[in-house]
Design a protein around this motif. Structure first.
Motif, PDB file in Angstrom:
ATOM      1  N   ARG A  98       0.907  -1.241   0.149  1.00 35.71           N
ATOM      2  CA  ARG A  98       0.256   0.250   0.082  1.00 35.71           C
ATOM      3  C   ARG A  98       1.107   1.411   0.313  1.00 35.71           C
ATOM      4  NH1 ARG A  98      -5.666  -0.913   3.447  1.00 35.71           N
ATOM      5  NH2 ARG A  98      -5.927   1.047   2.168  1.00 35.71           N
ATOM      6  N   VAL A  99       2.233   1.114   0.242  1.00 36.66           N
ATOM      7  CA  VAL A  99       3.256   2.531   0.365  1.00 36.66           C
ATOM      8  C   VAL A  99       3.184   2.598  -1.133  1.00 36.66           C
ATOM      9  CG1 VAL A  99       4.861   3.162   1.202  1.00 36.66           C
ATOM     10  CG2 VAL A  99       3.106   2.395   2.785  1.00 36.66           C
ATOM     11  N   LEU A 100       3.841   0.599  -1.551  1.00 38.87           N
ATOM     12  CA  LEU A 100       4.110   1.579  -3.108  1.00 38.87           C
ATOM     13  C   LEU A 100       3.281   1.652  -4.102  1.00 38.87           C
ATOM     14  CD1 LEU A 100       6.597  -1.319  -3.184  1.00 38.87           C
ATOM     15  CD2 LEU A 100       7.691   0.301  -2.892  1.00 38.87           C
ATOM     16  N   TYR A 101       1.761   1.351  -4.041  1.00 36.71           N
ATOM     17  CA  TYR A 101       1.174   2.004  -4.567  1.00 36.71           C
ATOM     18  C   TYR A 101      -0.397   2.011  -4.026  1.00 36.71           C
ATOM     19  CZ  TYR A 101       4.381  -0.265  -8.169  1.00 36.71           C
ATOM     20  OH  TYR A 101       5.685  -0.034  -9.044  1.00 36.71           O
ATOM     21  N   GLY A 102      -0.726   2.115  -2.891  1.00 40.32           N
ATOM     22  CA  GLY A 102      -1.744   2.299  -2.536  1.00 40.32           C
ATOM     23  C   GLY A 102      -1.933   4.015  -2.307  1.00 40.32           C
ATOM     24  N   ASP A 103      -2.324   3.796  -1.383  1.00 41.71           N
ATOM     25  CA  ASP A 103      -2.900   5.428  -0.718  1.00 41.71           C
ATOM     26  C   ASP A 103      -2.401   5.304   0.762  1.00 41.71           C
ATOM     27  OD1 ASP A 103      -6.317   4.281   1.001  1.00 41.71           O
ATOM     28  OD2 ASP A 103      -4.237   3.005   0.361  1.00 41.71           O
ATOM     29  N   LEU A 104      -1.440   4.558   0.634  1.00 45.32           N
ATOM     30  CA  LEU A 104      -0.556   4.691   2.032  1.00 45.32           C
ATOM     31  C   LEU A 104       0.508   5.541   2.483  1.00 45.32           C
ATOM     32  CD1 LEU A 104      -1.478   3.416   5.851  1.00 45.32           C
ATOM     33  CD2 LEU A 104       0.204   1.896   4.696  1.00 45.32           C
ATOM     34  N   GLU A 105       0.892   6.632   3.472  1.00 44.17           N
ATOM     35  CA  GLU A 105       1.751   7.504   3.715  1.00 44.17           C
ATOM     36  C   GLU A 105       2.861   6.935   4.622  1.00 44.17           C
ATOM     37  OE1 GLU A 105       2.517  10.492   2.001  1.00 44.17           O
ATOM     38  OE2 GLU A 105       0.119   9.458   1.165  1.00 44.17           O
ATOM     39  N   GLN A 106       3.943   6.318   3.774  1.00 44.53           N
ATOM     40  CA  GLN A 106       5.340   6.034   5.126  1.00 44.53           C
ATOM     41  C   GLN A 106       5.513   6.228   6.403  1.00 44.53           C
ATOM     42  OE1 GLN A 106       8.898   5.467   3.177  1.00 44.53           O
ATOM     43  NE2 GLN A 106      10.549   5.380   4.237  1.00 44.53           N
ATOM     44  N   SER A 107       4.704   7.054   6.458  1.00 41.74           N
ATOM     45  CA  SER A 107       4.807   8.091   8.615  1.00 41.74           C
ATOM     46  C   SER A 107       3.116   6.930   8.892  1.00 41.74           C
ATOM     47  CB  SER A 107       4.680   8.704   8.089  1.00 41.74           C
ATOM     48  OG  SER A 107       3.430   9.662   7.444  1.00 41.74           O
ATOM     49  N   GLN A 108       2.113   6.610   7.423  1.00 41.20           N
ATOM     50  CA  GLN A 108       1.250   5.852   8.599  1.00 41.20           C
ATOM     51  C   GLN A 108       1.554   4.534   9.299  1.00 41.20           C
ATOM     52  OE1 GLN A 108      -1.406   6.532   5.147  1.00 41.20           O
ATOM     53  NE2 GLN A 108      -2.410   8.117   6.865  1.00 41.20           N
ATOM     54  N   THR A 109       2.950   4.019   8.274  1.00 42.52           N
ATOM     55  CA  THR A 109       3.028   2.524   8.838  1.00 42.52           C
ATOM     56  C   THR A 109       2.308   2.380   9.716  1.00 42.52           C
ATOM     57  OG1 THR A 109       4.433   2.956   6.702  1.00 42.52           O
ATOM     58  CG2 THR A 109       3.979   0.863   7.749  1.00 42.52           C
ATOM     59  N   ALA A 110       3.752   2.548  10.683  1.00 36.68           N
ATOM     60  CA  ALA A 110       3.833   2.155  12.232  1.00 36.68           C
ATOM     61  C   ALA A 110       1.965   1.983  13.026  1.00 36.68           C
ATOM     62  CB  ALA A 110       4.510   2.967  12.859  1.00 36.68           C
ATOM     63  N   SER A 111       1.109   3.179  12.642  1.00 32.71           N
ATOM     64  CA  SER A 111      -0.551   3.151  13.114  1.00 32.71           C
ATOM     65  C   SER A 111      -0.978   2.029  12.615  1.00 32.71           C
ATOM     66  CB  SER A 111      -0.614   4.558  13.083  1.00 32.71           C
ATOM     67  OG  SER A 111      -0.156   5.355  13.756  1.00 32.71           O
ATOM     68  N   PHE A 112      -1.020   2.064  11.171  1.00 36.03           N
ATOM     69  CA  PHE A 112      -1.630   0.884  10.431  1.00 36.03           C
ATOM     70  C   PHE A 112      -1.826  -0.507  10.364  1.00 36.03           C
ATOM     71  CE2 PHE A 112      -0.829  -1.916   6.126  1.00 36.03           C
ATOM     72  CZ  PHE A 112      -2.633  -1.563   5.953  1.00 36.03           C
ATOM     73  N   LEU A 113      -0.226  -0.883  11.270  1.00 38.21           N
ATOM     74  CA  LEU A 113       0.393  -2.491  10.957  1.00 38.21           C
ATOM     75  C   LEU A 113      -0.399  -2.478  12.755  1.00 38.21           C
ATOM     76  CD1 LEU A 113       2.291  -4.637  11.088  1.00 38.21           C
ATOM     77  CD2 LEU A 113       4.221  -3.453  12.472  1.00 38.21           C
ATOM     78  N   SER A 114      -0.667  -0.880  13.478  1.00 40.70           N
ATOM     79  CA  SER A 114      -0.750  -1.312  15.192  1.00 40.70           C
ATOM     80  C   SER A 114      -2.664  -1.375  14.948  1.00 40.70           C
ATOM     81  CB  SER A 114      -0.936   0.080  15.936  1.00 40.70           C
ATOM     82  OG  SER A 114      -1.390   0.356  16.679  1.00 40.70           O
ATOM     83  N   GLY A 115      -3.055  -0.565  13.584  1.00 43.44           N
ATOM     84  CA  GLY A 115      -4.787  -0.967  13.446  1.00 43.44           C
ATOM     85  C   GLY A 115      -4.694  -2.128  13.147  1.00 43.44           C
ATOM     86  N   MET A 116      -3.736  -3.207  12.777  1.00 41.67           N
ATOM     87  CA  MET A 116      -4.205  -4.041  11.240  1.00 41.67           C
ATOM     88  C   MET A 116      -3.886  -5.471  13.094  1.00 41.67           C
ATOM     89  SD  MET A 116      -2.437  -5.465   8.281  1.00 41.67           S
ATOM     90  CE  MET A 116      -0.691  -4.708   8.723  1.00 41.67           C
ATOM     91  N   LEU A 117      -2.972  -5.181  13.695  1.00 41.28           N
ATOM     92  CA  LEU A 117      -3.298  -6.222  14.513  1.00 41.28           C
ATOM     93  C   LEU A 117      -3.130  -6.043  15.997  1.00 41.28           C
ATOM     94  CD1 LEU A 117       1.249  -5.924  14.857  1.00 41.28           C
ATOM     95  CD2 LEU A 117      -0.145  -7.492  13.836  1.00 41.28           C
ATOM     96  N   ILE A 118      -4.266  -4.848  16.724  1.00 41.12           N
ATOM     97  CA  ILE A 118      -5.279  -4.903  17.266  1.00 41.12           C
ATOM     98  C   ILE A 118      -6.251  -5.492  16.307  1.00 41.12           C
ATOM     99  CG2 ILE A 118      -6.478  -3.573  18.527  1.00 41.12           C
ATOM    100  CD1 ILE A 118      -4.070  -1.488  19.101  1.00 41.12           C
ATOM    101  N   GLY A 119      -6.521  -5.294  15.673  1.00 39.24           N
ATOM    102  CA  GLY A 119      -7.936  -5.314  14.680  1.00 39.24           C
ATOM    103  C   GLY A 119      -8.549  -7.012  14.285  1.00 39.24           C
ATOM    104  N   ALA A 120      -7.104  -7.304  14.378  1.00 43.27           N
ATOM    105  CA  ALA A 120      -7.438  -9.359  14.056  1.00 43.27           C
ATOM    106  C   ALA A 120      -7.329  -9.172  16.086  1.00 43.27           C
ATOM    107  CB  ALA A 120      -6.048  -9.268  13.197  1.00 43.27           C
ATOM    108  N   GLU A 121      -6.567  -9.207  16.642  1.00 41.84           N
ATOM    109  CA  GLU A 121      -6.860  -9.662  18.026  1.00 41.84           C
ATOM    110  C   GLU A 121      -8.526  -9.414  18.102  1.00 41.84           C
ATOM    111  OE1 GLU A 121      -4.115  -7.737  21.010  1.00 41.84           O
ATOM    112  OE2 GLU A 121      -6.345  -8.386  22.584  1.00 41.84           O
TER     113      GLU A 121
END
Lengths: 307, 307
Positions: free
Chosen positions: A221-244
């Motif tokens: 998503r950072v390469l071709y999607g709609d995600l800023e590199q600076s958002q990666t940590a929050s994106f990862l956090s959202g995915m993991l907490i969401g999965a839990e």
């Protein structure tokens, strides 16, 4: 004269202790920044605990009992405490409290474990007092408690009985993937919480592909999607907490229930955000309040100050 | 005189090259252990490629064309090649082949990407030739290809059209969790494959709780379950490969289909074991065979030796 109580939460990386009035819970004194067990040699545990706590005890005419919770009771801790199997009441848990051999009136609270089929095996040590504490502080007998952290726990209490729990390695996977995977080339784990990135992460795990696929999405998503590199940590956090949360929602009845979120302030925000995003309501109780209320309740059941 | 072809698979950690008879695919010479791009400064890429390949080309009367695949075409590679979006045929992919500026008759094969909704974004670079190669080597136009590895890919080809793929971070999560998480205190990633531990891992992910919960089971089952510490690495491997396959099975039609497993020998065993455990059949094609067949097929479409 008022009876007193010393409560210690001693883990791998921290030592915190409180001197309390047993009946009211009023904090008389506090140690917030002691040494975790990892910072000490095993042979130093005893002398360290005494050096931290003897001052409080020397000032008192009575011997103030000390209750310890956390990894202090693990095999690599000061003195091993058992992990009896669920289900259990507080009255049952206190039967396995272990007196420390080389310090008077000092007790380690046991952990508990989930037994049954091998694939159901699970272990907890430290958070068990917080679950009893969350119930005690709200005057409840039943509830669903989520304790976010390195190893997040979801725990259920039914009519005073601690019935079951599940551990998710959410915090540790976040740390390890942020630091040591290709995501670390993009993610700054200390970056500010970004709610847009976090919600994109929550949305990502709603889709097909499973968590191993979703993890790679941070890069794609950072390469071709709609995600800023600076958002990666929050994106990862959202995915993991969401999965839990999504996995736990399939196990525990969550609809129409207030989930008790026992954690430090910094984790309350993303978890309550994620729960709310999934239509679930929550109430935050600080870890410290839950620990103090839990140890007080268990110490009372153990008969402290009535012996 | 027989026309020849040089094929290079140049990635972050390895450089492999083959001198072939273009028409028959007969290998005339081979470099199996060259330097990956990480071992070189970017300014050295050009001289290194020439030093490796000029010997083969100097011996020939004609100029032997060179085709490169892999991370060599990434932004951090020798020269960037695009990643056009799916769906596409081989004829379309070769339109984006990039001639290398500072080496004659030398071409970099593009990667491809998955486009559509942001949450569907996915990228591939290097494996795309292996998918065309797996089809070419079996004389097929359609198939489901699984390419296990650091970033495992599942890819679908339908009547000659590369339609879609999904990446799972299976190998990287295994590496990172084995080395840097608490599981690393127990798991020896170089331990022998243990089929009992592996099958327990496959069975674990069939249950409730999600992958973040299953990861913690490695610890809980060693403490109180039925798992030996020496089985931890195979258990972790079984869980992760099992989670990947189960998630991909929900996306791709797998029943009654032979899944083409394109990978090194060491990965064929656990993946075919896991697929078989889930009732799915597979056929192994070595990565090398798939790379050579794929580049030969794409080079033919690109018009090599017919110019």
């Amino acid at each position: 004269m008022t009876k007193k109580l010393i409560i210690v939460d001693w883990g791998t990386t921290s030592f915190r202790a409180w001197l309390l009035e047993a009946e009211t819970g009023t904090i008389l004194s506090e140690i917030t920044e002691g040494k975790g067990m990892r910072a000490l040699h095993r042979s130093e545990f005893s002398a360290y605990a005494k050096s931290q706590l003897d001052g409080w005890r020397a000032d008192s005419e009575e011997t103030i009992p000390v209750y310890l919770a956390g990894m202090v009771g693990a095999p690599q801790g000061w003195q091993q405490a058992p992990q009896p199997p669920l289900p259990m009441r507080g009255e049952e848990l206190v039967r396995d409290i272990v007196p420390v051999a080389d310090m008077a009136d000092t007790y380690i609270i046991p952990g508990v474990r989930q037994s049954g089929q091998p694939q159901d095996a699970d272990v907890i040590r430290g958070e068990e007092v917080q679950i009893f504490g969350a119930m005690a502080s709200l005057g409840r007998q039943s509830g669903l408690v989520c304790l976010p952290g390195t190893h997040s726990k979801w725990c259920e209490m039914q009519e005073g009985v601690f019935t079951r729990f599940h551990t998710s390695m959410t915090g540790e996977v976040y740390e390890v993937m942020s630091k040591h995977s290709i995501l670390g080339l993009m993610a700054d784990p200390s970056a500010d919480f970004d709610s847009d990135g976090f919600e994109k992460g929550l949305g990502q795990v709603e889709g097909e592909g499973g968590l191993l696929n979703h993890l790679f999405k941070a890069r794609a998503r950072v390469l071709y999607g709609d995600l800023e590199q600076s958002q990666t940590a929050s994106f990862l956090s959202g995915m993991l907490i969401g999965a839990e949360i999504r996995a736990m929602r399939d196990i525990y009845e969550c609809e129409g229930r207030e989930i008790l979120l026992v954690c430090a302030d910094r984790l309350a925000k993303p978890y309550s955000h994620a729960l709310s995003h999934l239509g679930l309501s929550s109430r935050h109780i600080s870890s410290k309040d839950a620990t103090l209320a839990g140890v007080r309740a268990l110490a009372a059941l153990h008969g402290v100050n009535s012996k």
